[in-house]
Design an enzyme around this catalytic site. Structure first.
Site, PDB file in Angstrom:
ATOM      1  N   ASN A 211       0.858  -1.114   0.087  1.00  0.00           N
ATOM      2  CA  ASN A 211      -0.001  -0.086   0.075  1.00  0.00           C
ATOM      3  C   ASN A 211       0.780   1.386   0.146  1.00  0.00           C
ATOM      4  O   ASN A 211       2.009   1.209  -0.053  1.00  0.00           O
ATOM      5  CB  ASN A 211      -1.172   0.008   1.216  1.00  0.00           C
ATOM      6  CG  ASN A 211      -0.062  -0.266   2.476  1.00  0.00           C
ATOM      7  OD1 ASN A 211       0.580   0.922   2.791  1.00  0.00           O
ATOM      8  ND2 ASN A 211      -0.541  -1.120   3.156  1.00  0.00           N
ATOM      9  N   ALA A 275       1.441   1.628  11.398  1.00  0.00           N
ATOM     10  CA  ALA A 275       1.701   0.946  10.498  1.00  0.00           C
ATOM     11  C   ALA A 275       0.423   0.530   9.471  1.00  0.00           C
ATOM     12  O   ALA A 275      -0.445   0.505  10.182  1.00  0.00           O
ATOM     13  CB  ALA A 275       2.540  -0.287  10.606  1.00  0.00           C
ATOM     14  N   ASP A 279      -4.266  -6.406   5.615  1.00  0.00           N
ATOM     15  CA  ASP A 279      -5.178  -7.441   6.250  1.00  0.00           C
ATOM     16  C   ASP A 279      -4.907  -8.757   5.781  1.00  0.00           C
ATOM     17  O   ASP A 279      -5.362  -9.569   6.364  1.00  0.00           O
ATOM     18  CB  ASP A 279      -6.546  -6.660   6.024  1.00  0.00           C
ATOM     19  CG  ASP A 279      -6.545  -5.517   6.733  1.00  0.00           C
ATOM     20  OD1 ASP A 279      -6.126  -5.379   7.885  1.00  0.00           O
ATOM     21  OD2 ASP A 279      -7.397  -4.432   6.530  1.00  0.00           O
ATOM     22  N   LYS A 289       8.326 -17.470 -10.023  1.00  0.00           N
ATOM     23  CA  LYS A 289       7.781 -16.456 -10.666  1.00  0.00           C
ATOM     24  C   LYS A 289       6.588 -17.191 -11.429  1.00  0.00           C
ATOM     25  O   LYS A 289       6.677 -17.952 -12.577  1.00  0.00           O
ATOM     26  CB  LYS A 289       8.619 -15.706 -11.604  1.00  0.00           C
ATOM     27  CG  LYS A 289       8.197 -14.407 -12.070  1.00  0.00           C
ATOM     28  CD  LYS A 289       9.230 -13.797 -13.137  1.00  0.00           C
ATOM     29  CE  LYS A 289       8.431 -12.755 -13.853  1.00  0.00           C
ATOM     30  NZ  LYS A 289       9.026 -12.672 -14.789  1.00  0.00           N
ATOM     31  N   ASP A 305      -4.105  -9.834  13.283  1.00  0.00           N
ATOM     32  CA  ASP A 305      -4.321  -8.235  13.624  1.00  0.00           C
ATOM     33  C   ASP A 305      -3.153  -7.892  14.822  1.00  0.00           C
ATOM     34  O   ASP A 305      -3.462  -8.501  15.969  1.00  0.00           O
ATOM     35  CB  ASP A 305      -5.591  -7.872  14.062  1.00  0.00           C
ATOM     36  CG  ASP A 305      -5.926  -6.273  14.050  1.00  0.00           C
ATOM     37  OD1 ASP A 305      -4.961  -5.815  14.736  1.00  0.00           O
ATOM     38  OD2 ASP A 305      -6.582  -5.859  13.293  1.00  0.00           O
ATOM     39  N   PHE A 324      -4.123   3.413  14.975  1.00  0.00           N
ATOM     40  CA  PHE A 324      -4.610   4.451  14.034  1.00  0.00           C
ATOM     41  C   PHE A 324      -5.673   3.928  12.935  1.00  0.00           C
ATOM     42  O   PHE A 324      -5.942   2.702  13.026  1.00  0.00           O
ATOM     43  CB  PHE A 324      -3.287   4.699  13.138  1.00  0.00           C
ATOM     44  CG  PHE A 324      -2.385   6.005  13.414  1.00  0.00           C
ATOM     45  CD1 PHE A 324      -1.526   5.628  14.638  1.00  0.00           C
ATOM     46  CD2 PHE A 324      -2.720   7.302  12.766  1.00  0.00           C
ATOM     47  CE1 PHE A 324      -0.933   6.927  14.726  1.00  0.00           C
ATOM     48  CE2 PHE A 324      -1.879   8.168  13.322  1.00  0.00           C
ATOM     49  CZ  PHE A 324      -0.968   8.168  14.226  1.00  0.00           C
ATOM     50  N   LYS A 338     -13.328   0.910  15.525  1.00  0.00           N
ATOM     51  CA  LYS A 338     -12.119   0.317  15.753  1.00  0.00           C
ATOM     52  C   LYS A 338     -11.668   0.440  17.233  1.00  0.00           C
ATOM     53  O   LYS A 338     -10.922  -0.255  17.920  1.00  0.00           O
ATOM     54  CB  LYS A 338     -11.064   0.663  14.981  1.00  0.00           C
ATOM     55  CG  LYS A 338     -11.280   0.338  13.432  1.00  0.00           C
ATOM     56  CD  LYS A 338     -10.358   0.894  12.512  1.00  0.00           C
ATOM     57  CE  LYS A 338     -10.704   0.331  10.958  1.00  0.00           C
ATOM     58  NZ  LYS A 338     -10.199   1.075   9.916  1.00  0.00           N
ATOM     59  N   LYS A 342     -11.067  -2.972  18.648  1.00  0.00           N
ATOM     60  CA  LYS A 342      -9.730  -3.306  18.693  1.00  0.00           C
ATOM     61  C   LYS A 342      -8.928  -3.175  20.249  1.00  0.00           C
ATOM     62  O   LYS A 342      -7.870  -3.129  20.610  1.00  0.00           O
ATOM     63  CB  LYS A 342      -8.649  -2.471  17.713  1.00  0.00           C
ATOM     64  CG  LYS A 342      -9.120  -2.950  16.148  1.00  0.00           C
ATOM     65  CD  LYS A 342      -8.051  -2.478  15.375  1.00  0.00           C
ATOM     66  CE  LYS A 342      -8.575  -3.121  14.230  1.00  0.00           C
ATOM     67  NZ  LYS A 342      -7.199  -3.445  13.138  1.00  0.00           N
TER      68      LYS A 342
HETATM   69  O1  PMT Z   1       2.997   5.963   6.488  1.00  0.00           O
HETATM   70  P1  PMT Z   1       2.650   7.417   6.122  1.00  0.00           P
HETATM   71  O2  PMT Z   1       2.679   7.689   4.538  1.00  0.00           O
HETATM   72  O3  PMT Z   1       3.141   8.596   6.974  1.00  0.00           O
HETATM   73  O4  PMT Z   1       1.156   7.362   6.296  1.00  0.00           O
HETATM   74  C1  PMT Z   1       0.217   7.390   7.751  1.00  0.00           C
HETATM   75  C2  PMT Z   1      -0.677   6.555   7.965  1.00  0.00           C
HETATM   76  C3  PMT Z   1      -1.971   6.920   7.104  1.00  0.00           C
HETATM   77  C4  PMT Z   1      -0.291   4.956   7.230  1.00  0.00           C
HETATM   78  C5  PMT Z   1      -1.151   6.369   9.149  1.00  0.00           C
HETATM   79  O5  PMT Z   1      -1.444   7.522   9.893  1.00  0.00           O
HETATM   80  C6  PMT Z   1      -2.204   5.405   9.559  1.00  0.00           C
HETATM   81  O6  PMT Z   1      -3.282   5.685   9.545  1.00  0.00           O
HETATM   82  N1  PMT Z   1      -2.010   4.126  10.078  1.00  0.00           N
HETATM   83  C7  PMT Z   1      -2.770   2.771  10.058  1.00  0.00           C
HETATM   84  C8  PMT Z   1      -3.105   2.410   8.670  1.00  0.00           C
HETATM   85  C9  PMT Z   1      -4.144   1.188   8.837  1.00  0.00           C
HETATM   86  O7  PMT Z   1      -3.853   0.222   8.473  1.00  0.00           O
HETATM   87  O8  PMT Z   1      -5.297   1.705   9.368  1.00  0.00           O
HETATM   88  P2  PMT Z   1      -6.595   0.714   9.339  1.00  0.00           P
HETATM   89  O9  PMT Z   1      -7.581   1.532   9.794  1.00  0.00           O
HETATM   90  O10 PMT Z   1      -6.682  -0.490   8.356  1.00  0.00           O
HETATM   91  O11 PMT Z   1      -6.193  -0.225  10.864  1.00  0.00           O
HETATM   92  C10 PMT Z   1      -6.467   0.060  12.262  1.00  0.00           C
HETATM   93  C11 PMT Z   1      -5.436  -0.271  13.026  1.00  0.00           C
HETATM   94  O12 PMT Z   1      -5.084  -1.565  13.286  1.00  0.00           O
HETATM   95  C12 PMT Z   1      -4.197   0.434  12.651  1.00  0.00           C
HETATM   96  O13 PMT Z   1      -3.328   0.957  13.958  1.00  0.00           O
HETATM   97  C13 PMT Z   1      -3.074  -0.518  12.181  1.00  0.00           C
HETATM   98  O14 PMT Z   1      -1.653  -0.336  12.454  1.00  0.00           O
HETATM   99  C14 PMT Z   1      -3.448  -1.874  13.002  1.00  0.00           C
HETATM  100  N2  PMT Z   1      -3.383  -3.193  12.303  1.00  0.00           N
HETATM  101  C15 PMT Z   1      -4.398  -3.266  11.297  1.00  0.00           C
HETATM  102  C16 PMT Z   1      -4.170  -4.725  10.622  1.00  0.00           C
HETATM  103  C17 PMT Z   1      -3.065  -5.585  10.997  1.00  0.00           C
HETATM  104  N3  PMT Z   1      -2.929  -6.886  10.416  1.00  0.00           N
HETATM  105  N4  PMT Z   1      -2.548  -5.327  12.220  1.00  0.00           N
HETATM  106  C18 PMT Z   1      -2.630  -4.066  12.831  1.00  0.00           C
HETATM  107  O15 PMT Z   1      -1.879  -3.927  13.951  1.00  0.00           O
END
Ligand code: PMT
Length: 401
Positions: A211, A275, A279, A289, A305, A324, A338, A342
């Site tokens: 991404n 991060a 998902d 390949k 997660d 985030f 969330k 979460k």
């Molecule tokens: O990296 P940049 O270019 O500076 O951009 C910043 C950002 C937009 C990436 C950052 O600010 C941000 O929003 N990060 C979370 C991105 C995300 O995956 O969001 P989500 O809504 O899909 O996930 C919710 C939370 O679960 C996040 O804290 C994520 O890190 C966490 N997660 C999600 C899936 C997973 N398998 N494990 C996780 O820990």
């Protein structure tokens, strides 16, 4: 008693009428047992004497970049490394302008340019100078670089005018630096973990799903935490960013690796999940390949997660878990879901549908939702990710201290 034993302050005095007030700040630091070294700019010597500064600070006073004696004893690089914090009071419009342009024409500006320590500026100038667009733009630049600005305050000025531009009171400047340094001492034993960047989920040895995350937001948070003295670990997916060498840095590529690295680094006191973890991963990765073909169907399965795992951990749940939420619509609603699902203490929502903020931009605009705080929602308007991070870490520091 306010104790700053073993804390090293590099104090820079610029040429302004309020320079005489700096002597009182030096006296307060000395009373708290801080170690002081002072730089007087050329103009500062018109307002205070090296002798009075030396006797109040009981430390060395420097004034000239090319003073052979000083350079032999401590060059400008060592001087900037020596300090735990750099304070410029008064900071004149001229010095502010030099710093914002990265100029290094005298010892004060050279030391600051060569430093990676927190710099505090206590501006003092005439109200029109303070409000001038060029000065305000310079300050904006410096704030983006992470400088902390103390004051100024509104009041009667030496020039006879009235308004904003008067240097903050010595005790207020002292208190701000004292809080910074003493929090740093307290924070030293507090472990913080940050995840940042994207993950790569391999389809075959040369293709992957990823991404647009650049890692900037997470790296800036780790940087701000480290600057405040936290024992900081940054677990990062693939990015092109530099990291501070003193941060415990772990580079990973896939979500699975990020998960394992996170598990290995528990327990921590604070965990921040910035991060953009994929998902999904391939149910079965191709070893070779994939050859060109008309159609290809790949099966995906859910990744662990990481945030969920940490926030629901029986024995190792951090005291503060911050997630985030990257959203393109219904920002508040989705983020609140969330926050609950979460099991976070805070969730920081950002809109990732625009080009000027969020993913892969220097800027961000966020809403922090708190689960158990009196205030439930706070918006941090559009600004540099470094500034957003500083504001988030301000809130972390006040919550845990
Ligand atoms: O990296 P940049 O270019 O500076 O951009 C910043 C950002 C937009 C990436 C950052 O600010 C941000 O929003 N990060 C979370 C991105 C995300 O995956 O969001 P989500 O809504 O899909 O996930 C919710 C939370 O679960 C996040 O804290 C994520 O890190 C966490 N997660 C999600 C899936 C997973 N398998 N494990 C996780 O820990």
């Amino acid at each position: 008693m306010n104790d700053l034993t073993n804390k090293k302050i590099l104090f820079i005095i610029c040429g302004g009428v309020s320079a005489y007030k700096s002597l009182e700040i030096l006296r307060l630091f000395k009373k708290s047992n801080a170690k002081l070294k002072t730089i007087l700019t050329k103009n500062a010597k018109e307002f205070v004497t090296p002798l009075s500064v030396a006797s109040l600070s009981q430390g060395k006073v420097y004034d000239d970049l090319f003073n052979v004696e000083n350079e032999a004893e401590m060059d400008h690089i060592s001087l900037s490394r020596w300090a735990d914090v750099i304070v410029v009071a008064p900071a004149t419009a001229n010095t502010i302008s030099k710093l914002s342009n990265g100029s290094s024409e005298d010892l004060a500006s050279t030391v600051i340019l060569a430093s990676n320590k927190q710099v505090f500026l206590a501006p003092a100038m005439n109200v029109r100078m303070w409000n001038h667009n060029s000065n305000q733009n310079n300050l904006k630049t410096l704030k983006n670089y992470g400088y902390k600005i103390i004051g100024p305050i509104i009041g009667d000025m030496a020039c006879g005018e009235y308004g904003e531009g008067k240097m903050s009171e010595p005790k207020d400047i002292y208190d701000e630096i004292f809080n910074f340094l003493s929090n740093k001492i307290k924070n030293k034993k507090i472990k913080a973990l940050v995840t940042a960047g994207p993950t790569n989920e391999y389809i075959d040895p040369v293709r992957y799903i990823t991404n647009k995350s650049s890692g900037k937001q997470g790296y800036e948070i780790a940087k701000s935490l480290f600057k405040r003295g936290f024992d900081t670990t940054l677990i990062s997916g693939p990015t092109n960013l530099d990291f501070n060498e003193n941060i415990n840095f772990i580079k990973v590529e896939t979500a699975e690796e990020m998960f394992k690295a996170t598990q290995k680094n528990l327990p921590v006191d604070i965990a921040i999940f910035a991060a953009a973890v994929s998902d999904f991963k391939l149910s079965k990765k191709y070893d070779k390949k994939i050859k060109k073909q008309e159609n290809l169907t790949i099966n995906l399965e859910k990744n662990t997660d990481i945030l969920n795992y940490v926030s629901n951990h029986n024995s190792k749940r951090p005291k503060l878990v911050i997630g985030f939420a990257a959203e393109t619509d219904n920002l508040d609603e989705n983020a609140l879901e969330k926050l609950t699902n979460k099991n976070c203490d805070w969730i920081i929502a950002n809109d990732v549908s625009k080009k000027d903020k969020g993913f892969n931009s220097e800027f961000n605009e966020v809403v922090i939702h708190y689960k158990n705080n009196k205030i439930k929602r706070e918006k941090l308007s559009l600004k540099k990710k470094s500034e957003i991070s500083e504001e988030i870490v301000d809130r972390i520091v006040s919550q845990i201290n």
